[in-house]
Design an enzyme around this catalytic site. Structure first.
Site, short mmCIF file in Angstrom:
data_model
loop_
_atom_site.label_atom_id
_atom_site.label_comp_id
_atom_site.label_asym_id
_atom_site.label_seq_id
_atom_site.Cartn_x
_atom_site.Cartn_y
_atom_site.Cartn_z
CE LYS A 87 22.49 -99.41 -53.55
NZ LYS A 87 23.42 -100.50 -53.31
CD GLU A 116 26.00 -103.22 -53.20
OE1 GLU A 116 25.34 -102.50 -53.98
OE2 GLU A 116 25.81 -103.26 -51.97
CG HIS A 140 29.79 -104.52 -47.60
ND1 HIS A 140 28.54 -104.66 -48.15
CD2 HIS A 140 30.47 -103.73 -48.43
CE1 HIS A 140 28.48 -103.99 -49.26
NE2 HIS A 140 29.64 -103.40 -49.47
CG ASP A 153 13.24 -100.63 -68.99
OD1 ASP A 153 14.08 -100.15 -68.21
OD2 ASP A 153 12.64 -99.95 -69.84
C1 MEV Z 1 23.84 -101.58 -49.62
O1 MEV Z 1 23.95 -101.75 -51.02
C2 MEV Z 1 22.42 -101.77 -49.16
C3 MEV Z 1 22.16 -101.45 -47.71
O2 MEV Z 1 22.62 -100.14 -47.40
C4 MEV Z 1 20.66 -101.55 -47.49
C5 MEV Z 1 20.19 -101.07 -46.15
O3 MEV Z 1 20.81 -100.20 -45.52
O4 MEV Z 1 19.11 -101.53 -45.74
C6 MEV Z 1 22.88 -102.41 -46.79
#
Ligand code: MEV
Length: 440
Positions: free
Chosen positions: A280, A85, A393, A296
């Protein structure tokens, strides 16, 4: 429709490739070329990878990046990250640099206990079962002595074997809940071998236990397996600084920024939909280091998300507060990691990444990984509550789009320059690319 195949695993690699590309791809020749491109010309190295799993047809690459300038417990690290990513490594590097000038990260390990269970069914008197398990304690140790000898020499081993009555959840269901110290090893093989021996001992000795009735003697072992939920294998990482020195962007009031950060974390604590995405983002950092060091990541993911729900509701893994003018941001999470054994000693890149990390112990690696997660979350939430994430991004994504369009290096240079002052959207990039091509 393709028919099922018998004995696929027995085919040679070339035969497997022939079968898969001719039955499941439109252009077998082109598919074979793609597979070949990712095969290593070093035969020994390729064989090593082929032997990690079954039915291999090539390798699947992920980029390996490095985020430098991580000051952790006063020691400087460059953290290797394997991830596909865009923005993740850049965000980690940015957060590392931000905290480098503010005292860096502090991390500590709260516990290293690993867990495994023998799940079994028993129909009878619970007190008798407890007496039986108590009487078996020395036998459990003796029967596993050959498995535990090496680990014990180094100071680890089995730390507890306890009977747990789970009959309120499921009729006749009990467990041997076992705990382990596996030192620098993740310990999966060690734990599972011990558990399978405990299960054998349990079954064999039950038949001979005189106080048991015939029914009680028939203990039925259902399964023996480690748990990837390790709520006592916990690491904490934190950063703090005076609110006044929090933000290096003069257009943002540091007090407002601190308040926004704390509120964003509060939202992730209160709201599971946000918490999942918040966590995430943390896992973007964690998984990338876990993967780079040959650990792992599925085990880590499973354990971390279970921990995020430990209070009955899925919630944030990070915490933030402002007290007496000091901004504090921290993470606490379970990480069962190893720096010896398994892929860590087999995969040449895992060995190298551990070398780059200055050959950490498992405890040190836990701290480094927790810091990577905290840094990632700091960077993500910081962007979210200020500029939004799309600005950074999409800039990073620009190269991905240009690669998809098969732009040449010269075209990329022109378009990266163009998008320094223009908003990146997929359609804007396609339009600019077409315009550039038409102008030729
Ligand atoms: C994207 O991979 C991760 C984010 O969505 C985490 C977040 O919203 O805190 C930017």
């Amino acid at each position: 429709m393709t028919s099922p195949i018998e004995g696929f695993s027995k085919l040679t690699k070339a035969e497997k490739i022939e079968w898969i590309t001719s039955n499941y791809t439109n252009n077998s020749t082109a598919s074979k070329q793609t597979l070949a491109q990712y095969c290593n010309s070093d035969v020994i190295l390729q064989k090593l990878h082929d032997e990690f799993i079954e039915n291999t047809i090539t390798n699947y690459y992920l980029p390996l990046g490095v985020a430098p300038n991580f000051l952790i417990n006063n020691k400087l690290y460059a953290i290797p990250m394997a991830i596909e990513e865009s923005s993740v490594v850049a965000a980690a590097s940015k957060a590392a640099k931000f905290w480098l000038s503010r005292g860096g990260f502090k991390a500590s390990v709260i516990g290293t206990e690993k867990i495994g269970q023998v799940h079994f069914m028993y129909e009878g008197d619970v007190k008798k079962l407890q007496g039986f398990i108590d009487s078996l304690q020395p036998r459990f140790r003796k029967d596993t002595a050959n498995i535990t000898a090496n680990m014990e020499k180094r100071g680890g081993g089995i730390t507890g074997i306890e009977l747990r009555n789970k009959t309120a959840a499921l009729k006749n269901y009990y467990q041997l809940h076992c705990t382990f110290e596996t030192l620098d090893a993740m310990g999966a093989n060690f734990i599972n071998s011990c558990l399978e021996q405990f299960a054998n001992t349990l079954k064999e000795q039950a038949v001979r236990y005189e106080s048991f009735s015939d029914t009680e003697k028939r203990i039925e072992v259902v399964m023996s397996i480690l748990s990837n939920y390790v709520p006592n294998c916990i690491v904490r990482a934190e950063v703090e600084c005076p609110v006044a020195s929090l933000n290096d962007d003069p257009s943002v009031d540091p007090n407002v920024f601190a308040e926004k950060m704390v509120r964003a974390v509060a939202i992730a604590k209160a709201e599971p939909f946000r918490a999942v995405t918040h966590n995430k983002g943390i896992m973007n950092g964690i998984d990338a280091v876990v993967l780079a060091t040959g650990n792992d990541f599925r085990a880590i993911e499973a354990g971390v998300h279970a921990y995020a729900s430990k209070d009955g509701k899925y919630s944030s893994l990070t915490h933030a507060e402002v007290t007496n003018g000091i901004f504090k941001f921290w993470i606490e999470l379970p990480l069962a990691l190893g720096t010896v054994g398994g892929l860590t000693s087999l995969h040449p890149l895992a060995k190298l990444t551990l070398e780059i990390l200055q050959k950490p112990t498992a405890v040190e690696l836990m701290q480094i990984v927790a810091v990577a997660g905290l840094a990632q979350n700091f960077a993500a939430v910081r962007s979210l509550v200020t500029t939004g994430i799309q600005q950074g991004h999409m800039k990073m994504h620009l190269l991905n789009i240009l690669n998809q369009l098969n732009a040449t290096e010269a075209e990329k240079k022109v378009l990266v320059n163009h998008f320094k002052t223009n908003t990146v959207t997929h359609s804007a990039v396609v339009a600019a690319f077409e315009q550039l091509q038409n102008a030729k």
